[in-house]
Design a protein around this motif. Structure first.
Motif, PDB file in Angstrom:
ATOM      1  N   MET A   1       0.688  -1.166  -0.116  1.00  0.00           N
ATOM      2  CA  MET A   1      -0.032  -0.029  -0.177  1.00  0.00           C
ATOM      3  C   MET A   1       0.835   1.447  -0.221  1.00  0.00           C
ATOM      4  O   MET A   1       1.705   1.081   0.903  1.00  0.00           O
ATOM      5  N   LYS A   2       0.423   1.784  -1.087  1.00  0.00           N
ATOM      6  CA  LYS A   2       1.033   3.003  -1.034  1.00  0.00           C
ATOM      7  C   LYS A   2       0.379   4.602  -1.656  1.00  0.00           C
ATOM      8  O   LYS A   2      -0.101   4.432  -2.659  1.00  0.00           O
ATOM      9  N   VAL A   3       0.268   6.081  -1.381  1.00  0.00           N
ATOM     10  CA  VAL A   3      -0.147   6.602  -1.885  1.00  0.00           C
ATOM     11  C   VAL A   3      -0.003   8.009  -2.223  1.00  0.00           C
ATOM     12  O   VAL A   3       1.521   8.482  -1.462  1.00  0.00           O
ATOM     13  N   LEU A   4      -0.059   8.333  -3.770  1.00  0.00           N
ATOM     14  CA  LEU A   4       0.694   9.306  -4.181  1.00  0.00           C
ATOM     15  C   LEU A   4      -1.141  10.164  -3.280  1.00  0.00           C
ATOM     16  O   LEU A   4      -2.351  10.757  -3.803  1.00  0.00           O
ATOM     17  N   ILE A   5      -0.276  11.019  -2.483  1.00  0.00           N
ATOM     18  CA  ILE A   5      -0.724  12.696  -2.467  1.00  0.00           C
ATOM     19  C   ILE A   5      -0.829  13.481  -3.426  1.00  0.00           C
ATOM     20  O   ILE A   5       0.776  14.023  -3.130  1.00  0.00           O
ATOM     21  N   ILE A   6      -1.245  14.315  -3.734  1.00  0.00           N
ATOM     22  CA  ILE A   6      -2.091  15.319  -4.673  1.00  0.00           C
ATOM     23  C   ILE A   6      -2.431  16.854  -4.120  1.00  0.00           C
ATOM     24  O   ILE A   6      -3.656  16.092  -3.926  1.00  0.00           O
ATOM     25  N   LEU A 126       7.262   8.741  -9.961  1.00  0.00           N
ATOM     26  CA  LEU A 126       6.306   7.478 -10.626  1.00  0.00           C
ATOM     27  C   LEU A 126       6.395   6.111 -10.273  1.00  0.00           C
ATOM     28  O   LEU A 126       5.509   5.220  -9.308  1.00  0.00           O
ATOM     29  N   GLU A 127       7.310   5.949 -11.170  1.00  0.00           N
ATOM     30  CA  GLU A 127       7.027   3.876 -11.666  1.00  0.00           C
ATOM     31  C   GLU A 127       8.480   3.893 -10.261  1.00  0.00           C
ATOM     32  O   GLU A 127       7.672   2.979 -10.131  1.00  0.00           O
ATOM     33  N   ARG A 128       9.284   4.660  -9.737  1.00  0.00           N
ATOM     34  CA  ARG A 128       9.687   4.254  -8.498  1.00  0.00           C
ATOM     35  C   ARG A 128       9.678   4.382  -7.669  1.00  0.00           C
ATOM     36  O   ARG A 128       9.472   3.739  -6.762  1.00  0.00           O
ATOM     37  N   GLU A 129       8.203   5.283  -7.285  1.00  0.00           N
ATOM     38  CA  GLU A 129       7.578   5.632  -5.999  1.00  0.00           C
ATOM     39  C   GLU A 129       6.449   4.117  -6.305  1.00  0.00           C
ATOM     40  O   GLU A 129       5.878   3.456  -4.632  1.00  0.00           O
ATOM     41  N   LYS A 130       5.437   4.458  -7.263  1.00  0.00           N
ATOM     42  CA  LYS A 130       4.563   2.759  -7.475  1.00  0.00           C
ATOM     43  C   LYS A 130       3.907   3.111  -6.307  1.00  0.00           C
ATOM     44  O   LYS A 130       3.181   2.052  -5.713  1.00  0.00           O
ATOM     45  N   PRO A 131       2.625   3.337  -6.389  1.00  0.00           N
ATOM     46  CA  PRO A 131       2.143   3.965  -5.487  1.00  0.00           C
ATOM     47  C   PRO A 131       0.363   3.293  -5.859  1.00  0.00           C
ATOM     48  O   PRO A 131       0.091   3.125  -6.716  1.00  0.00           O
ATOM     49  N   THR A 132      -0.284   2.930  -5.132  1.00  0.00           N
ATOM     50  CA  THR A 132      -1.019   2.084  -5.121  1.00  0.00           C
ATOM     51  C   THR A 132      -3.058   2.521  -5.419  1.00  0.00           C
ATOM     52  O   THR A 132      -3.739   1.853  -5.418  1.00  0.00           O
ATOM     53  N   CYS A 133      -2.786   4.167  -4.675  1.00  0.00           N
ATOM     54  CA  CYS A 133      -3.571   5.027  -5.047  1.00  0.00           C
ATOM     55  C   CYS A 133      -3.819   6.724  -5.147  1.00  0.00           C
ATOM     56  O   CYS A 133      -2.152   6.555  -4.038  1.00  0.00           O
ATOM     57  N   ILE A 134      -4.757   7.070  -5.094  1.00  0.00           N
ATOM     58  CA  ILE A 134      -4.252   8.849  -5.134  1.00  0.00           C
ATOM     59  C   ILE A 134      -5.433   9.509  -3.810  1.00  0.00           C
ATOM     60  O   ILE A 134      -6.105   9.098  -3.832  1.00  0.00           O
ATOM     61  N   PHE A 135      -4.456  10.142  -3.252  1.00  0.00           N
ATOM     62  CA  PHE A 135      -5.751  10.792  -2.397  1.00  0.00           C
ATOM     63  C   PHE A 135      -5.276  12.052  -2.959  1.00  0.00           C
ATOM     64  O   PHE A 135      -4.409  13.166  -2.399  1.00  0.00           O
ATOM     65  N   VAL A 136      -6.025  13.169  -3.463  1.00  0.00           N
ATOM     66  CA  VAL A 136      -6.128  14.352  -3.944  1.00  0.00           C
ATOM     67  C   VAL A 136      -7.395  15.109  -3.370  1.00  0.00           C
ATOM     68  O   VAL A 136      -8.031  15.082  -2.794  1.00  0.00           O
ATOM     69  N   ALA A 137      -6.370  16.476  -3.106  1.00  0.00           N
ATOM     70  CA  ALA A 137      -7.308  17.614  -1.959  1.00  0.00           C
ATOM     71  C   ALA A 137      -7.411  18.895  -3.004  1.00  0.00           C
ATOM     72  O   ALA A 137      -6.446  19.335  -2.970  1.00  0.00           O
ATOM     73  N   PRO A 138      -8.063  18.746  -3.892  1.00  0.00           N
ATOM     74  CA  PRO A 138      -8.328  19.678  -5.295  1.00  0.00           C
ATOM     75  C   PRO A 138      -8.972  21.472  -4.059  1.00  0.00           C
ATOM     76  O   PRO A 138      -9.243  21.480  -3.507  1.00  0.00           O
ATOM     77  N   LYS A 153      -5.815   7.468 -14.700  1.00  0.00           N
ATOM     78  CA  LYS A 153      -5.564   6.732 -15.971  1.00  0.00           C
ATOM     79  C   LYS A 153      -3.938   5.845 -16.348  1.00  0.00           C
ATOM     80  O   LYS A 153      -4.421   4.674 -17.083  1.00  0.00           O
ATOM     81  N   LYS A 154      -3.121   6.250 -15.987  1.00  0.00           N
ATOM     82  CA  LYS A 154      -2.508   6.076 -16.917  1.00  0.00           C
ATOM     83  C   LYS A 154      -2.004   4.628 -16.225  1.00  0.00           C
ATOM     84  O   LYS A 154      -1.072   4.107 -16.324  1.00  0.00           O
ATOM     85  N   LEU A 155      -2.285   5.440 -14.699  1.00  0.00           N
ATOM     86  CA  LEU A 155      -1.451   4.003 -13.921  1.00  0.00           C
ATOM     87  C   LEU A 155      -2.229   2.670 -13.310  1.00  0.00           C
ATOM     88  O   LEU A 155      -1.707   1.635 -12.827  1.00  0.00           O
ATOM     89  N   GLY A 156      -3.175   3.306 -14.239  1.00  0.00           N
ATOM     90  CA  GLY A 156      -4.613   2.140 -13.102  1.00  0.00           C
ATOM     91  C   GLY A 156      -4.834   2.105 -11.528  1.00  0.00           C
ATOM     92  O   GLY A 156      -4.809   1.078 -11.672  1.00  0.00           O
ATOM     93  N   ILE A 157      -4.603   3.088 -11.203  1.00  0.00           N
ATOM     94  CA  ILE A 157      -4.836   3.128  -9.955  1.00  0.00           C
ATOM     95  C   ILE A 157      -6.216   4.301  -9.114  1.00  0.00           C
ATOM     96  O   ILE A 157      -6.997   4.952  -9.914  1.00  0.00           O
ATOM     97  N   PRO A 158      -6.699   3.486  -8.440  1.00  0.00           N
ATOM     98  CA  PRO A 158      -8.223   4.370  -7.407  1.00  0.00           C
ATOM     99  C   PRO A 158      -7.527   5.907  -6.935  1.00  0.00           C
ATOM    100  O   PRO A 158      -6.489   5.767  -6.718  1.00  0.00           O
TER     101      PRO A 158
END
Length: 426
Positions: A1-6, A126-138, A153-158
């Protein structure tokens, strides 16, 4: 599990969204987090495995110099002494009130639309970090929504979308250009929400509005306190000052001035010297001139780090404020200020002045955890109660500590978020 925070801003202790993110992810390991942000600042805490930043200036220059914008932030730059901006010269640019005009916002979105932000550098990161989902605070800028949608869309992650401010269920603007901008933003919000696996919202009012409209599963997670919840009541027998910390825009300065004038009247009548201390980074002379001639108001400037902790903890009375004009109400009606969590957990009596229709005031009034005024005619009574009524302060603080434990416990909130992340990442 790894979260990409945007988000616009990084996880940090010196800005509201940064503090909120720190609270929400407090129970995550550093290795479980990475962050993509756009503000020209450096984090002051190292809470992610890596940070990647693409700024407005870089996006604009990439159109002229054909250079890929963005870079990973070097770990050696992250330290507790970082200010709000990496370069002090950026402050006047980013705090310019004209930036909120429809034209400038549309131009900003257009720059990002054609810039090469999704480039080889970001892809490699992104390839190195390999996030499994995105948490976005727009927010109000469409390009942040594009970040989440494209990377998902590109990484196929929720996607998990965090909604703490209201930009969708707002009144129609009065100008054609602002109406056009809002229509584009609403379209982008719809696209993001419809492509989100889960919504995390800051109050029940937002949860009701978004689930009814979109049907997307949503969870209310109120902002957790940045500090330990006090185990004692910190009530001063003879308080001398009221302290306000934070942003005074969105016409909050008008409400602050109203309190100051009431204090001037009380001071003259009762031979007192009560003060309203305002700790803010605001430098706009037009806004600050609102306090000219109000003797009880003391502008203390912006404090951070240990200086903030000292000023906050030594306050006799704390203050939450909102404006009463229609536009400001529309903007904050479903928001709950980050400072409320810390105030309720502090053990210091909290005063709140604002319209009863906004979520922050509803939360405080519903739980009887602050001494409140919902109109200017109620101000004098609120202030006199805050300075003189020990029983009222005692009850408010006891309720505040109970509310902090129930709604603003960072550990419990973060653990709930972790379960959401695990569920959507399967």
């Amino acid at each position: 599990m790894k979260v990409l925070i945007i988000s616009h801003l990084p996880m940090a202790t010196k800005n509201n969204i940064g503090k909120t993110l720190l609270s929400l992810f407090s129970e995550f390991r550093k290795e479980e987090l990475c962050q993509l942000y756009i503000y020209p600042t450096i984090p002051d805490v190292d809470r992610c495995s890596s940070y990647y930043r693409v700024t407005d200036k870089e996006a604009l220059l990439s159109l002229i110099k054909f250079k890929e914008p963005g870079k990973e932030i070097a770990k050696k730059l992250i330290n507790k002494d970082q200010g709000l901006y990496e370069n002090a010269d950026d402050e006047s640019l980013y705090r310019n009130k004209k930036n909120k005009s429809a034209l400038r916002r549309l131009m900003r979105d257009a720059v990002w639309q054609v810039s090469n932000w999704y480039n080889s550098g970001l892809k490699a990161w992104l390839e190195r970090e390999k996030p499994t989902c995105i948490f976005v605070a727009p927010g109000a800028a469409r390009f942040v929504y594009n970040f989440a949608l494209k990377i998902s869309k590109k990484l196929g992650i929720p996607i998990i979308t965090y909604i703490c401010d209201e930009y969708y269920f707002v009144k129609d603007p009065t100008t054609l250009l602002e109406g056009f901008r809002l229509k584009l933003l609403k379209n982008k919000i719809e696209a993001l929400v419809n492509n989100s696996s889960h919504l995390v919202v800051i109050c029940e009012e937002l949860k009701s509005a978004y689930t009814e409209k979109f049907g997307t599963q949503a969870t209310t997670l109120m902002t957790g306190t940045s500090y330990e919840i006090s185990d004692s009541l910190k009530i001063v027998d003879d308080p001398k000052d009221i302290c306000y910390f934070g942003n005074i825009r969105c016409n909050r300065y008008i409400s602050l001035a109203e309190i100051g004038r009431q204090l001037d009247g009380i001071n003259a009548e009762l031979n007192k010297d009560y003060k309203l201390k305002i700790y803010t980074s605001e430098k706009d002379k037009e806004i600050l001139s609102t306090f000219d001639g109000i003797r009880s108001v003391k502008l203390c400037g912006f404090v951070m780090g240990e200086a903030f902790k000292k000023a906050f903890s030594e306050s006799h009375l704390l203050l939450h404020i909102e404006a009463f004009d229609e536009k400001s109400i529309d903007y904050v009606k479903h928001s709950v200020s980050t400072k409320i969590a810390d105030s309720l957990a502090s053990g210091i009596p909290l005063l709140a002045y604002g319209p009863e229709c906004v979520s922050s005031m509803k939360h405080l009034i519903r739980n009887k955890c602050a001494i409140t005024a919902i109109s200017e005619k109620d101000l004098r009574q609120m202030l006199l109660k805050a300075f003189n009524d020990i029983e009222a302060k005692d009850l408010a603080v006891k309720n505040a500590l109970a509310v902090a434990k129930e709604y603003h416990n960072s550990k419990e909130t973060s653990l709930k978020l972790k379960e959401i992340v695990k569920t959507v990442s399967k």
